[in-house]
Design a protein around this motif. Structure first.
Motif, PDB file in Angstrom:
ATOM      1  N   THR A   1       0.832  -1.207   0.000  1.00 27.17           N
ATOM      2  CA  THR A   1       0.000   0.000   0.000  1.00 27.17           C
ATOM      3  C   THR A   1       0.864   1.254   0.000  1.00 27.17           C
ATOM      4  OG1 THR A   1      -0.192  -0.236   2.392  1.00 27.17           O
ATOM      5  CG2 THR A   1      -2.042  -1.042   1.081  1.00 27.17           C
ATOM      6  N   GLY A   2       1.892   1.254  -0.851  1.00 26.33           N
ATOM      7  CA  GLY A   2       2.629   2.487  -1.128  1.00 26.33           C
ATOM      8  C   GLY A   2       1.918   3.213  -2.259  1.00 26.33           C
ATOM      9  N   SER A   3       2.600   4.138  -2.905  1.00 26.89           N
ATOM     10  CA  SER A   3       1.964   4.915  -3.981  1.00 26.89           C
ATOM     11  C   SER A   3       1.360   4.025  -5.053  1.00 26.89           C
ATOM     12  CB  SER A   3       2.987   5.816  -4.656  1.00 26.89           C
ATOM     13  OG  SER A   3       3.188   6.942  -3.883  1.00 26.89           O
TER      14      SER A   3
ATOM     15  N   PHE B   1       1.883  -7.599  -7.055  1.00 27.58           N
ATOM     16  CA  PHE B   1       2.888  -7.151  -6.088  1.00 27.58           C
ATOM     17  C   PHE B   1       3.123  -5.651  -6.294  1.00 27.58           C
ATOM     18  CE2 PHE B   1       3.845 -11.676  -6.272  1.00 27.58           C
ATOM     19  CZ  PHE B   1       4.014 -11.973  -4.930  1.00 27.58           C
ATOM     20  N   ALA B   2       2.667  -4.866  -5.324  1.00 31.84           N
ATOM     21  CA  ALA B   2       2.947  -3.423  -5.344  1.00 31.84           C
ATOM     22  C   ALA B   2       3.944  -3.172  -4.226  1.00 31.84           C
ATOM     23  CB  ALA B   2       1.668  -2.629  -5.142  1.00 31.84           C
ATOM     24  N   THR B   3       4.996  -3.984  -4.236  1.00 25.56           N
ATOM     25  CA  THR B   3       5.894  -4.073  -3.079  1.00 25.56           C
ATOM     26  C   THR B   3       7.118  -3.168  -3.180  1.00 25.56           C
ATOM     27  OG1 THR B   3       6.590  -6.112  -4.158  1.00 25.56           O
ATOM     28  CG2 THR B   3       5.276  -6.338  -2.166  1.00 25.56           C
ATOM     29  N   GLY B   4       7.168  -2.337  -4.195  1.00 29.10           N
ATOM     30  CA  GLY B   4       8.184  -1.285  -4.207  1.00 29.10           C
ATOM     31  C   GLY B   4       9.529  -1.694  -4.780  1.00 29.10           C
ATOM     32  N   PHE B   5      10.523  -0.898  -4.415  1.00 24.26           N
ATOM     33  CA  PHE B   5      11.826  -0.949  -5.091  1.00 24.26           C
ATOM     34  C   PHE B   5      12.967  -1.019  -4.089  1.00 24.26           C
ATOM     35  CE2 PHE B   5       8.745   1.316  -7.604  1.00 24.26           C
ATOM     36  CZ  PHE B   5       8.922   0.800  -8.877  1.00 24.26           C
ATOM     37  N   ASP B   6      14.086  -1.505  -4.580  1.00 21.31           N
ATOM     38  CA  ASP B   6      15.332  -1.321  -3.834  1.00 21.31           C
ATOM     39  C   ASP B   6      15.775   0.099  -4.210  1.00 21.31           C
ATOM     40  OD1 ASP B   6      17.791  -1.260  -2.729  1.00 21.31           O
ATOM     41  OD2 ASP B   6      18.562  -3.055  -3.716  1.00 21.31           O
TER      42      ASP B   6
ATOM     43  N   THR C   1      11.444   3.365   6.196  1.00 21.99           N
ATOM     44  CA  THR C   1      10.919   3.556   4.839  1.00 21.99           C
ATOM     45  C   THR C   1      11.992   3.242   3.817  1.00 21.99           C
ATOM     46  OG1 THR C   1      11.737   5.836   4.684  1.00 21.99           O
ATOM     47  CG2 THR C   1       9.568   5.511   5.682  1.00 21.99           C
ATOM     48  N   TRP C   2      11.581   3.340   2.558  1.00 24.62           N
ATOM     49  CA  TRP C   2      12.594   3.147   1.524  1.00 24.62           C
ATOM     50  C   TRP C   2      13.546   4.332   1.459  1.00 24.62           C
ATOM     51  CZ3 TRP C   2      12.287   6.788  -2.277  1.00 24.62           C
ATOM     52  CH2 TRP C   2      11.040   7.314  -2.620  1.00 24.62           C
ATOM     53  N   TYR C   3      13.181   5.475   2.082  1.00 19.56           N
ATOM     54  CA  TYR C   3      14.139   6.582   2.183  1.00 19.56           C
ATOM     55  C   TYR C   3      15.344   6.166   3.023  1.00 19.56           C
ATOM     56  CZ  TYR C   3      10.356   9.980   0.989  1.00 19.56           C
ATOM     57  OH  TYR C   3       9.359  10.695   0.396  1.00 19.56           O
TER      58      TYR C   3
HETATM   59  P1  NA7 Z   1       6.580   1.591  -1.819  1.00 20.49           P
HETATM   60  O1  NA7 Z   1       6.180   2.943  -1.502  1.00 20.49           O
HETATM   61  O2  NA7 Z   1       7.897   1.094  -1.341  1.00 20.49           O
HETATM   62  O3  NA7 Z   1       5.443   0.636  -1.303  1.00 20.49           O
HETATM   63  C1  NA7 Z   1       5.619  -0.764  -1.220  1.00 20.49           C
HETATM   64  C2  NA7 Z   1       4.522  -1.347  -0.381  1.00 20.49           C
HETATM   65  O4  NA7 Z   1       4.667  -2.737  -0.348  1.00 20.49           O
HETATM   66  C3  NA7 Z   1       4.578  -0.879   1.060  1.00 20.49           C
HETATM   67  O5  NA7 Z   1       3.266  -0.785   1.538  1.00 20.49           O
HETATM   68  C4  NA7 Z   1       5.314  -2.035   1.727  1.00 20.49           C
HETATM   69  O6  NA7 Z   1       5.065  -2.146   3.101  1.00 20.49           O
HETATM   70  C5  NA7 Z   1       4.741  -3.194   0.989  1.00 20.49           C
HETATM   71  N1  NA7 Z   1       5.587  -4.376   1.045  1.00 20.49           N
HETATM   72  C6  NA7 Z   1       6.854  -4.494   0.581  1.00 20.49           C
HETATM   73  N2  NA7 Z   1       7.303  -5.747   0.783  1.00 20.49           N
HETATM   74  C7  NA7 Z   1       6.317  -6.405   1.390  1.00 20.49           C
HETATM   75  C8  NA7 Z   1       6.183  -7.740   1.856  1.00 20.49           C
HETATM   76  N3  NA7 Z   1       7.159  -8.613   1.721  1.00 20.49           N
HETATM   77  N4  NA7 Z   1       5.029  -8.091   2.455  1.00 20.49           N
HETATM   78  C9  NA7 Z   1       4.039  -7.180   2.586  1.00 20.49           C
HETATM   79  N5  NA7 Z   1       4.087  -5.929   2.154  1.00 20.49           N
HETATM   80  C10 NA7 Z   1       5.230  -5.540   1.563  1.00 20.49           C
HETATM   81  O7  NA7 Z   1       6.581   1.350  -3.397  1.00 20.49           O
HETATM   82  P2  NA7 Z   1       5.594   1.957  -4.468  1.00 20.49           P
HETATM   83  O8  NA7 Z   1       5.876   1.280  -5.750  1.00 20.49           O
HETATM   84  O9  NA7 Z   1       4.197   1.934  -4.005  1.00 20.49           O
HETATM   85  O10 NA7 Z   1       5.989   3.454  -4.561  1.00 20.49           O
HETATM   86  C11 NA7 Z   1       7.321   3.831  -4.808  1.00 20.49           C
HETATM   87  C12 NA7 Z   1       7.415   5.277  -5.089  1.00 20.49           C
HETATM   88  O11 NA7 Z   1       7.060   5.502  -6.446  1.00 20.49           O
HETATM   89  C13 NA7 Z   1       6.499   6.172  -4.385  1.00 20.49           C
HETATM   90  O12 NA7 Z   1       6.793   6.490  -3.108  1.00 20.49           O
HETATM   91  C14 NA7 Z   1       6.531   7.391  -5.287  1.00 20.49           C
HETATM   92  O13 NA7 Z   1       7.714   8.109  -5.088  1.00 20.49           O
HETATM   93  C15 NA7 Z   1       6.520   6.807  -6.600  1.00 20.49           C
HETATM   94  P3  NA7 Z   1       6.049  -1.387   4.160  1.00 20.49           P
HETATM   95  O14 NA7 Z   1       5.681   0.042   4.015  1.00 20.49           O
HETATM   96  O15 NA7 Z   1       7.456  -1.674   3.695  1.00 20.49           O
HETATM   97  O16 NA7 Z   1       5.721  -1.987   5.459  1.00 20.49           O
END
Ligand code: NA7
Length: 898
Positions: A199-201, A392-397, A508-510
């Motif tokens: 639940t990131g962006s 998977f909206a799980t973000g980036f390294d 955070t990823w920051y």
């Molecule tokens: P984000 O903002 O890193 O969001 C990733 C989401 O995925 C976040 O809610 C994470 O929870 C969740 N996550 C990651 N790994 C897991 C696992 N293993 N299990 C459950 N949940 C997980 O990435 P986005 O793509 O949404 O956005 C990136 C940026 O792009 C955004 O900020 C803008 O600048 C544009 P967590 O918060 O780590 O607990």
């Protein structure tokens, strides 16, 4: 042979399938890579851009998930380098969709004919610096290798998707999608049971649209986020008008702003506003639907102070509760674990309302973590959820992944970038890395990057890098490398900046916290876009400070040093003062300077609320002296601190250090009585000293009447006030009382000698100048009297004095005499602690709510006063525990035999 000639002759070799020789190789054809290619070509460098995708776009090429949009207003998220380009493209919405941004980038590529120098579907698999030829050698997975003089990573900050880190993904029999690698062909979601993890962006943008199609949507949320409704539509008329009325100044303001969008600096702090005023500001921001606005425009302390932030976060939470009908779901969606803005907040369209749909379920992974993915769906620790599709909206390294994980980068002496960055990214300016000559990063870790409007930061980086390459070519230099000293200095400056904002308080990823095992620390530069730009310019202005430059026919140049040694907010204050172009302050004359300071103080933040502020007078040796008493809001009676203001024995009054007294009264839980002692030149030495002593005595004798605890008082003072406080302690000892439990001396004057190095090192440029100090001395004390301990307490009898906490600031003419006093007290057997505040100037600690980095020092001062008063160490103010400035810990001076 020039680089360009090498390239020209090498292009034949290239067509023969051998190494492609260019001046500059760029990785990435996104926002940064395209502008870079354009500028490099214009500057006459031969260039190739290597791009993994089969077209331009970068982030906007890969992130095609439903709902993907820009979340900076598009009039701001756009190239500004070419007015004709600006007038040649019209954005259709306030926040453009991914397809429109991708079309725009394609339009830019066509307009400048960029594609001909881009090798698509080509990944760099390794980059190695060859010292012998002073070039980077790149291996690629498609087509010839590349040899380049300069290697520039325009790889973006969020382009290396993070693996799911969940067991069993391979077992799943349904469809799997990653938001960051969404397919180009249409994905059919209608009527399916869909699971979204994250639940990131990306999650927040896509969930409402997925919910509209899905038979059922289950959202797996680990950390709730703050999301603001975008209220998308046409670009707001007021912003467009502002831009169109004066495009040049609009863009310039953006470049010098904190976040890369031209909003002004807010001045009102939260506690100056009523509840109704704060709510009104919040509602306006909610209606504006603009992240940068809500992140910066509510009140001045929203992003720097936990209390100021908490007020905003709570208003946000109310909105979530009001939107989501099921209270349990609403509660699960509300973030409590981080300050607003410390984790990237999101912009949404119907996100919270989506949870009111009957076909949507929220799973709170904090209560039931995912155990595994199975053939049919997702198992948490308590339930099983069947799914046809997992998204998977799980973000980036983030930030480093985009550079390190792309391919091995090997610098001088075989150094691997992964090894060098094993404990977190080390850079100079976020642009370069020591040991990796001729390597540049666009918006790398250590630059404002993701905390800014990327379009503005990208243009600044590209311009800075290309301008340097041009200047090097003109001067005959062929290599550039950051020095270790400059890089270490930048790390310190980054750490100082990270104390300014609240980003460090969230995982955070920051900070790298989203990737298991990744080194932790705030990676983007938190000091702001404008200050960062001015620092980059200053590096150039100071002869490429912190860089070593070499060339075949020119002498090596290495102007080593640290670009910023001041605390970031001290630097801003001093720059602001320098911009005022004031004449030497002593030229105002004593009354003129008093008027000037009074005017200056009228525009500062008022100081935080305390329980009570009382004015009164007390009998001095030569008539009544005014005082102002600050009482904490906690039940009394409280210990009393007798406080003496600064001002060189010439300026100020009992209200002059009001913000400091209020702050310290709150932190210590003590009464502060600030005394208006007599001033020179009307009343010369020893008037101030005798007043200070008399006031201390009277206040000690009348502690009960003032609502204080009877018994010993404490004394404190800043600058000349530190001088009279120290003297009052000595006189109290000589004259049989009153009893003093401890002394806090902040940047005190302690001696009449002017030959200590701090007097020379900091003679000018740090507001309190050497000549101003000379003037103060002349007004207060004749040369014949100056060795009297009542003005030079360093020369007094120190044995048996009350315990002391002595604060000195690095950039202060008075630094060394403060240190000398602390050392002399310790040598005389007095318990002393000393805080030598790095990067601070004489006024750092009294400029409360302006010099934010002064907080940790005041926390330590308050703790010392409480120790002296025999109170337990902690009175929580909210920011103590969260601002641990390890570099500024007090040192205890070993006590020598008296
Ligand atoms: P984000 O903002 O890193 O969001 C990733 C989401 O995925 C976040 O809610 C994470 O929870 C969740 N996550 C990651 N790994 C897991 C696992 N293993 N299990 C459950 N949940 C997980 O990435 P986005 O793509 O949404 O956005 C990136 C940026 O792009 C955004 O900020 C803008 O600048 C544009 P967590 O918060 O780590 O607990």
């Amino acid at each position: 042979m020039s680089d360009a000639m090498v390239a020209a002759s090498a292009s034949e070799a290239t067509s023969g399938g051998t190494t492609q020789q260019v001046d500059v190789a760029v990785v990435g054809a996104g926002f940064a890579g395209l502008y870079l290619l354009h500028r490099l070509r214009r500057a006459g460098f031969t260039t190739v851009t290597l791009e993994e995708a089969d077209d331009v776009g970068g982030t906007w090429y890969w992130n095609r998930y439903p709902g993907a949009r820009c979340d900076i207003q598009t009039i701001d998220y756009t190239y500004t380098f070419d007015p004709e380009l600006e007038s040649g493209w019209k954005w259709s919405e306030k926040y453009a969709t991914q397809p429109e941004i991708l079309r725009y980038l394609g339009f830019v590529a066509d307009r400048y004919d960029l594609r001909r120098d881009i090798r698509f579907r080509t990944k760099v698999t390794a980059a190695t610096w060859s010292q012998a030829v002073e070039r980077w050698m790149l291996k690629t997975d498609n087509g010839p290798a590349v040899s380049c003089r300069y290697y520039i990573m325009a790889t973006g900050c969020l382009s290396a998707p993070k693996p799911p880190e969940i067991d069993g993904v391979k077992d799943f029999k349904g469809e799997i999608y990653f938001t960051g690698r969404w397919p180009h062909e249409e994905v059919k979601l209608a009527g399916k049971r869909i699971a979204v993890i994250g639940t990131g962006s990306s999650g927040i943008q896509s969930i409402p649209l997925i919910a509209e199609q899905a038979a059922h949507l289950t959202v797996f949320q680990r950390t709730p986020n703050f999301a603001l409704p975008a209220h998308n539509g046409p670009a707001p008329v007021d912003r467009v008008t502002l831009l169109e009325n004066d495009r040049v100044s609009y863009r310039e303001q953006a470049r010098m702003s904190l976040a890369g969008v031209p909003w002004p600096q807010q001045m009102a702090v939260s506690w100056q506003l009523s509840d109704a005023e704060r709510r009104e500001r919040f509602e306006k921001a909610w209606a504006a639907g603009d992240l940068v606005y809500i992140l910066t425009q509510l009140w001045a302390d929203q992003a720097v102070d936990v209390d100021g932030n908490a007020l905003l976060a709570e208003l946000f939470r109310e909105k979530i509760r009001a939107t989501v009908k099921d209270p349990e779901t609403a509660e699960a969606l509300i973030p409590y674990d981080h300050p607003f803005g410390a984790k990237r907040p999101c912009l949404d369209t119907n996100y919270y309302a989506t949870y009111n749909r009957p076909n949507v379920t929220l799973v709170n992974l904090r209560q039931e973590p995912i155990k595994s993915i199975t053939a049919s769906g997702i198992n948490t620790e308590t339930r099983a959820f069947d799914a046809d599709v997992i998204v998977f909206a799980t973000g980036f390294d983030a930030m480093t992944g985009a550079i390190m994980a792309v391919h091995p980068i090997t610098g001088r002496g075989g150094k691997s970038l992964s090894d060098v960055w094993a404990n977190g990214p080390q850079t100079y300016l976020g642009l370069t890395v020591a040991g990796f000559p001729n390597l540049f990063m666009i918006t790398g870790p250590g630059s404002p990057s993701v905390l800014s409007n990327m379009a503005v930061s990208i243009e600044q980086h590209v311009d800075w890098v290309v301008d340097r390459l041009i200047a090097m070519r003109e001067a005959g230099f062929t290599t550039i490398e950051a020095t270790e000293m400059a890089q270490a200095g930048w790390a310190r400056h980054m750490a100082d900046c990270s104390m300014l904002t609240l980003h460090r308080l969230a995982n955070t990823w920051y900070t790298g916290a989203n990737v298991p095992g990744k080194a932790q620390g705030v990676m983007p530069y938190t000091g702001g876009v404008g200050p960062y730009r001015s620092i980059c310019n200053e590096v150039v202005g100071r002869g490429m400070l912190g860089f070593k430059l070499t060339g075949p026919n020119v002498a090596e140049q290495c102007n080593d040093g640290e670009i910023v040694r001041l605390q970031p907010d001290v630097r801003l204050v001093l720059n602001m003062l320098a911009d005022l172009k004031l004449p030497p302050l002593e030229s105002f004359g004593s009354q003129g300077l008093r008027d000037f300071v009074a005017q200056f103080n009228a525009s500062r933040p008022a100081g935080r609320p305390v329980g009570e502020v009382l004015d009164g007078t007390l009998p001095g040796p030569d008539g009544p002296l005014p005082y102002r008493l600050y009482r904490p809001a906690t039940p009394g009676p409280h210990p009393i601190v007798v406080y003496f203001h600064g001002g060189g024995w010439v300026l100020g009054d009992e209200q002059a250090d009001e913000p400091f007294c209020r702050d310290m009264s709150r932190r210590t839980g003590m009464i502060f009585v600030s005394v208006g002692y007599r001033h020179a030149p009307e009343h010369r030495f020893p008037a101030a000293a005798e007043d200070a002593y008399a006031a201390t005595r009277w206040i000690a004798d009348h502690a009960g009447e003032l609502g204080g605890q009877p018994g010993p008082v404490l004394v404190a003072g800043w600058s000349a006030g530190g001088n009279v406080a120290a003297v009052a302690c000595q006189l109290a000892q000589d004259r049989g009382g009153p009893q003093i439990a401890g002394q806090l001396l902040v940047c005190p004057v302690t001696d009449c000698r002017f030959d200590r190095s701090s007097y020379n090192d900091n003679a000018a440029g740090y507001f309190l100048t050497r000549s101003l100090m000379y003037w103060f001395w002349d007004l207060y004390c004749s040369p014949a009297d100056r060795t009297d301990p009542r003005v030079s307490p360093l020369r007094g009898k120190l044995t048996g004095l009350p315990p002391a906490f002595v604060v000195t600031c690095e950039f202060d003419p008075l630094r060394d005499e403060g240190i000398a006093y602390a050392e002399a007290l310790a040598a005389a057997g007095v318990p002393v602690e000393q805080l030598q505040a790095r990067g601070h100037f004489h006024s750092s600690f009294t400029m409360v709510d302006v010099v934010i980095t002064g907080v940790s020092g005041r926390v330590q001062m308050a703790q010392a006063l409480r120790r002296f008063a025999g109170l337990p160490p902690e009175r929580k103010q909210g920011d103590e525990g969260v601002r641990p400035d390890r570099t500024a810990a007090p040192r205890e001076i070993s006590v020598a035999a008296g």
